[in-house]
Design a protein around this motif. Structure first.
Motif, PDB file in Angstrom:
ATOM      1  N   ARG B  11     -61.718  51.520   7.658  1.00 56.66           N
ATOM      2  CA  ARG B  11     -61.820  52.725   7.967  1.00 56.66           C
ATOM      3  C   ARG B  11     -62.969  52.566   9.476  1.00 56.66           C
ATOM      4  N   ARG B  12     -64.042  51.735   8.465  1.00 54.35           N
ATOM      5  CA  ARG B  12     -64.813  51.575   9.842  1.00 54.35           C
ATOM      6  C   ARG B  12     -65.019  51.158  10.396  1.00 54.35           C
ATOM      7  N   LEU B  14     -62.028  50.406  11.659  1.00 51.30           N
ATOM      8  CA  LEU B  14     -61.373  51.183  12.671  1.00 51.30           C
ATOM      9  C   LEU B  14     -62.038  51.797  13.834  1.00 51.30           C
ATOM     10  N   ILE B  15     -62.427  53.032  12.785  1.00 55.84           N
ATOM     11  CA  ILE B  15     -63.628  53.413  14.285  1.00 55.84           C
ATOM     12  C   ILE B  15     -64.309  52.937  15.333  1.00 55.84           C
ATOM     13  N   LEU B  18     -61.668  51.504  17.887  1.00 58.32           N
ATOM     14  CA  LEU B  18     -61.236  52.413  18.669  1.00 58.32           C
ATOM     15  C   LEU B  18     -62.399  52.476  20.011  1.00 58.32           C
ATOM     16  N   THR B  19     -64.110  52.942  19.412  1.00 61.84           N
ATOM     17  CA  THR B  19     -64.869  53.092  20.228  1.00 61.84           C
ATOM     18  C   THR B  19     -64.542  52.357  20.938  1.00 61.84           C
TER      19      THR B  19
ATOM     20  N   LEU C 141     -61.577  61.680  12.862  1.00 59.15           N
ATOM     21  CA  LEU C 141     -61.842  60.598  14.061  1.00 59.15           C
ATOM     22  C   LEU C 141     -62.181  60.422  14.775  1.00 59.15           C
ATOM     23  N   ASP C 144     -65.920  61.030  14.647  1.00 67.53           N
ATOM     24  CA  ASP C 144     -66.911  59.864  14.588  1.00 67.53           C
ATOM     25  C   ASP C 144     -66.538  58.852  14.959  1.00 67.53           C
ATOM     26  N   ILE C 145     -65.596  58.585  16.402  1.00 66.76           N
ATOM     27  CA  ILE C 145     -65.551  58.024  17.426  1.00 66.76           C
ATOM     28  C   ILE C 145     -66.546  58.795  18.895  1.00 66.76           C
ATOM     29  N   THR C 146     -66.991  59.057  19.152  1.00 64.89           N
ATOM     30  CA  THR C 146     -68.008  60.792  19.774  1.00 64.89           C
ATOM     31  C   THR C 146     -68.916  59.840  19.140  1.00 64.89           C
ATOM     32  N   THR C 148     -70.479  57.956  17.907  1.00 66.09           N
ATOM     33  CA  THR C 148     -70.657  56.227  18.434  1.00 66.09           C
ATOM     34  C   THR C 148     -71.071  56.005  19.232  1.00 66.09           C
ATOM     35  N   ILE C 149     -69.855  56.916  20.333  1.00 60.77           N
ATOM     36  CA  ILE C 149     -70.676  56.539  21.839  1.00 60.77           C
ATOM     37  C   ILE C 149     -71.619  56.641  22.243  1.00 60.77           C
TER      38      ILE C 149
END
Lengths: 345, 336, 312
Positions: B11-12, B14-15, B18-19, C141, C144-146, C148-149
């Motif tokens: 999961r980590r 993958l994130i 994706l980021t 998800l 989580d992505i937002t 991190t950016i």
């Protein structure tokens, strides 16, 4: 069940712990909640005293008061606790810290959260040993922990585990092993089995009893399960709303409970032979910030008299080794005139 | 240790992937959505502000080639992805024909150095103060002193930087106003150079630390208060363990775990703060590079530098996420 | 009260009176009140200020250049002018007018961005919690992505190519990074509510789940959502000021960040024109400390344990 041999009887003449007029209050914005309202009792060498009462009766608070572990906003308001001749309440922190665990140990309630989740099991036992006995040889310490494990029936493989890898019963055994590590004079077991399921509860209780006998420590066992208490303790002290209402040897209290509250407690033990409705006037309790004058049990007592509403009955010995705080009895243990207690039992 | 479960790692990672992908896609879309022809517009603006731009045709040609503007959009996109992932950001406008990646490579060590000093300092001071603020046995005067150090908390670090430059550099002349080391010096392992480096670094580091550590102090205090109520704390007291041992091995050890997760989130703000602080101190890092390229409309450099910073943040977050299970023995339960 | 024995009452009495109010209404804690006053006074300045100050002076060339605040001198030894009590900048903009318009502008950008973020968070959080399954996975998800950016960098990329000339557009762009936290809060609450007994009971008795959950959840969630809103406001203002200092964002509208950028660009520090950057900095400090105090106050509302810790 405790059967006393001749030698035991002699030992049990000696008081190891004397509690006098212990009061613990919790501060709230609308006034102090009186959790423990001045209790007196003694613990004799080698005996197990059961402290029973419903939840909220102050039994755990009393225990934490003795251990000086009452957390703010709670505090010990007054009283004395004398352990082997040392007064604890006024003793300074660093002296009391030396005495902790070596003389006065705790087997906590809900062993679920009593272990540090980020520390391996053995380390939580050895840190107590090293705190009081200084740095030790690693291999010796290991042997000591494994011996303790054996005493409480824990497998050796737990040695290096973290608490979350253990079952509830195992955690409770770790706590027992921890409690006896330094052979304390007095162990206080706070509802140590009530978070476990019934089978594990019995097994853990038996472990505790066995270990206690093997080491000959004195013990205060706190709980609400009269059935379990009957099998494990020598004497029972019944607590209600912050006060002790009856203190008696375990056989006596089951045969002849004197205080109306004790009678209700003992009656409430379910029995297969007869099914009877639970007899208690529930719900009518007083505000713990503002107890009424007179007897603490007056609002729920089926025999309440005019006298009870104005004057609080003191705890006094009315029969041999049997104390009660109730106006229903004369000093010789007989009922006062004009009361029919049979109605209750 | 057995703390890392496969699920958690997947999961980590993958994130993380994706980021990076989302960021590249945003950058690509922005370039395509921009009104007009960004290349000619930028070159025109550049020539307006700098006078005549030499090699103008070469620049336009280089960019056209880099963007592959004649290809269909999907192919442009794939090329773009490939370029960014291989750190090929094309040529810089202001330093043409230097590549953007060269500029970044020159600036990055300075930023990393500054960050590697600042972050541990913030984490250490913040958590230490938070623990002391919540500990029962902390002396009263210290408890009263700590909140006073926190008055700058939550301010933008760039404002603290401005105030520091004005007070300590301009007025009191205690520290240099700008740059990473003394003028005319060559980076070397001499005492002279290193002391100059430290002298120049104090104000930027202080501006970043003074606005941030308070959050850790507050967070740590909150966690300490929560931990204080745990049963294992009561038992630790009952065992008669030395108070300082109970503090660090029982209370702090458990209270600090959520703080480590918070580190991942804080990196975002900290990175942004550092960029601005570098810019106003003309530190030789990424921040100054971004600042000058914004001023000069050097879109290639803006794009490349931003991507590198985003990538850097994502990598740091991934590392923290992967380290966390090693320090929290309980996390293996959650994965199952 | 006063029922216990004489001794007890005397031990407990002294500290009692002062604490009653704070326990009775946790929303009235000092931090929260002071914070609201600080932030409120900035907003009030935006309302009342234009009535008292000529806001047209906030634009280029309306006043003499480089005037110091009244009672001060600039480097050339010129004294201040009472008609420009806070001085003027290098293009003849009156500092007082700049601040009267700029401060509420900067604050509003933050509030609007956080507001949009909250709206998004409520919609996404409820969807995530109620729908579950794939929708939940995707929303989680994305959050989580937002998170991190780093928002500042994305906004730099966007604004350096597509210039933003309106504060509203600026706020909308900032709000793209303000939704994950409220989304997570609401989702977690919905999830735990769905498992709780009384929601199941309500379902059995035929009350629509959503209405029950909304009604039961909000009181619990309110301090957390408010704290998240304030946190996002702080973050958005921080990002906006950062962008403005880098020279992005609306160039013609007076904001605090824009004013500071102008000071930096024109070497305000080295020319000792401290009022150019010092005054907007002070206002920003008031805003940020005010918002922080509000957040700390809300923390105490949500977490009564902290109140006890503060007390000792």
């Amino acid at each position: 069940m405790a059967e006393a041999s001749g030698q035991d009887v002699q030992r049990r003449q000696r008081k190891v712990l004397e509690v006098r007029n212990l009061r613990v209050h919790y501060e709230t914005p609308t006034g102090d909640v009186i959790a423990v309202a001045g209790i007196d009792f003694d613990l004799y060498d080698g005996e197990t005293l059961g402290l029973v009462g419903e939840s909220g009766s102050g039994k755990s608070t009393a225990a934490y008061g003795i251990l000086k572990l009452v957390q703010p906003p709670g505090r010990i308001v007054e009283g004395n606790v004398v352990l082997d001749g040392d007064e604890l309440v006024t003793m300074n922190d660093s002296n009391f810290r030396q005495l902790r665990w070596t003389k006065l140990a705790l087997i906590p309630q809900g062993a679920m959260n009593s272990l540090n989740p980020t520390m391996r099991v053995h380390r939580q036992i050895t840190d107590a040993i090293e705190a009081h006995e200084g740095k030790q040889d690693k291999e010796e310490l290991r042997q000591r922990v494994l011996d303790l494990f054996r005493m409480v029936g824990l497998p050796q493989r737990l040695y290096n585990m973290f608490p979350h890898e253990l079952s509830g019963g195992m955690k409770q055994r770790v706590c027992i092993a921890m409690g006896i590590a330094l052979h304390p004079t007095v162990i206080i077991a706070d509802e140590s089995t009530s978070a476990l399921d019934v089978v594990v509860q019995r097994v853990v209780a038996q472990t505790m009893l066995r270990v206690k006998k093997a080491l000959g420590v004195s013990m205060i066992m706190i709980g609400h399960d009269m059935g379990l208490m009957a099998q494990m303790v020598d004497r029972i002290a019944v607590m209600y709303a912050g006060k002790l209402v009856e203190v008696s040897p375990v056989e006596t209290i089951f045969e002849d409970p004197l205080h109306p509250y004790s009678q209700v407690l003992i009656e409430s033990i379910p029995s297969l032979k007869e099914r009877k409705p639970l007899k208690i006037t529930e719900g009518i309790t007083h505000d713990p910030r503002n107890p009424p004058p007179g007897c603490i049990f007056q609002l729920r007592c089926p025999f309440v008299m005019e006298h009870c509403r104005s004057e609080a009955p003191p705890l006094r010995e009315v029969k041999a080794r049997h104390q009660v705080a109730c106006h229903l009895y004369n000093d010789d243990g007989s009922l006062i005139e004009g009361v029919k207690v049979e109605a209750a039992v | 240790m057995g703390g890392l479960t496969l699920n958690y790692i997947i999961r980590r990672v993958l994130i993380f992937l994706l980021t990076v992908w989302v960021s590249i896609t945003i950058i690509f879309m922005v370039a395509r959505l921009a009104p007009g022809d960004p290349i000619s517009a930028m070159v025109a603006q550049a020539s307006a502000s700098m006078g005549v731009v030499e090699n103008q045709d070469a620049i336009i040609e280089g960019w056209k080639e880099y963007f592959g503007l004649n290809d269909p959009i999907p192919i442009q996109y794939v090329k773009f992805l490939g370029n960014l992932l291989t750190f090929d950001f094309g040529p810089s406008l202001i330093a043409f024909p230097a590549r953007v990646s060269e500029l970044i490579a020159r600036a990055l060590p300075w930023s990393i150095g500054l960050g590697l000093v600042t972050l541990p300092l913030i984490f250490f001071i913040g958590n230490l103060f938070g623990a002391l603020l919540a500990w029962r046995r902390t002396p009263g005067p210290l408890k009263a002193f700590i909140p006073m150090t926190m008055i700058f908390t939550s301010l933008p670090s760039v404002l603290a930087g401005l105030v520091f430059i004005f007070v300590f550099a301009f007025r009191m002349k205690l520290f240099p106003i700008a740059g990473p080391f003394g003028r005319g010096m060559q980076p070397s392992f001499t005492i002279e150079f290193i002391s100059s480096l430290i002298h120049h670094g104090i104000l930027p580091v202080a501006s970043l630390v003074i606005v941030s550590f308070g959050f850790w102090t507050l967070g740590m205090r909150g966690m300490m208060v929560t931990t204080e109520g745990e049963d294992y704390m009561t038992l630790a007291d009952a065992k008669g363990l030395p108070p300082f041992y109970v503090l660090y091995r029982y209370q702090v050890r458990n209270a600090i775990l959520p703080q480590v997760t918070a580190l991942a989130i804080a990196l975002r703000t900290l990175g942004a703060g550092q960029i601005l602080v570098e810019a106003i101190f003309s530190y030789r890092g990424i921040g100054t590079l971004i600042y000058t390229s914004i001023r000069n409309q050097d879109y290639n450099t803006i794009q490349g530098t931003s991507f590198v910073v985003i990538l850097f943040t994502a990598v740091s977050v991934l590392i923290i996420d992967l380290i966390y299970p090693l320090i929290d023995p309980r996390i293996s339960l959650e994965g199952n | 009260m006063g029922a216990a024995t004489g001794q007890t009452a005397s031990l407990a009495a002294p500290r009692k009176a002062g604490r009653l109010n704070r326990f009775d209404n946790p929303w009235l804690n000092i931090k929260l009140v002071v914070g609201v006053i600080m932030v409120g006074s900035i907003l009030l300045m935006g309302v009342i200020g234009p009535l008292l100050v000529d806001v047209d002076l906030a634009y280029v060339g309306r006043s003499p250049l480089n005037l110091p605040p009244f009672c001060f001198e600039n480097m050339r030894g010129e004294g201040g002018d009472p008609t420009h009590p806070l001085g003027t900048d290098n293009s003849g903009r009156d500092m007082l007018s700049l601040i009267v318009i700029g401060a509420p502008n900067s604050l509003l950008v933050g509030f609007v961005a956080a507001g949009f973020g909250m709206l998004g968070g409520i919609i996404l959080g409820f969807s995530s919690g109620f729908l579950g399954g794939l929708a939940d996975d995707i929303i989680r998800l994305s959050a989580d992505i937002t998170i991190t950016i780093p928002s500042l960098l994305v906004l730099i990329v966007i604004q350096s190519l597509i210039p933003v000339q309106s504060l509203l557009v600026m706020a909308v762009l900032l709000s793209l990074f303000a939704w994950p936290q409220p989304t997570r809060l609401i989702r977690a609450q919905v999830m735990s509510m769905r498992e709780s007994g009384y929601v199941k009971m309500a379902q059995l008795s035929g009350v629509p789940t959503s209405s029950i959950m909304f009604r039961e959840m909000m009181p619990n969630l309110l301090p957390y959502l408010a704290a998240s809103f304030i946190g996002n406001t702080t973050g958005s203002i921080l990002a906006a000021v950062g962008l403005e200092i880098l020279g992005l964002g609306p160039q013609r509208l007076p904001t605090l960040g824009r004013t500071i950028q102008n000071a930096i660009d024109n070497s305000g520090i080295l020319r000792d024109m401290w009022w150019w950057w010092g005054l907007p900095t002070v206002i920003l400090i008031v805003i940020f400390i005010g918002l922080l105090l509000i957040n700390l106050g809300l923390d105490e509302v949500a977490n009564p344990r902290l109140r006890k810790a503060t007390r000792q």
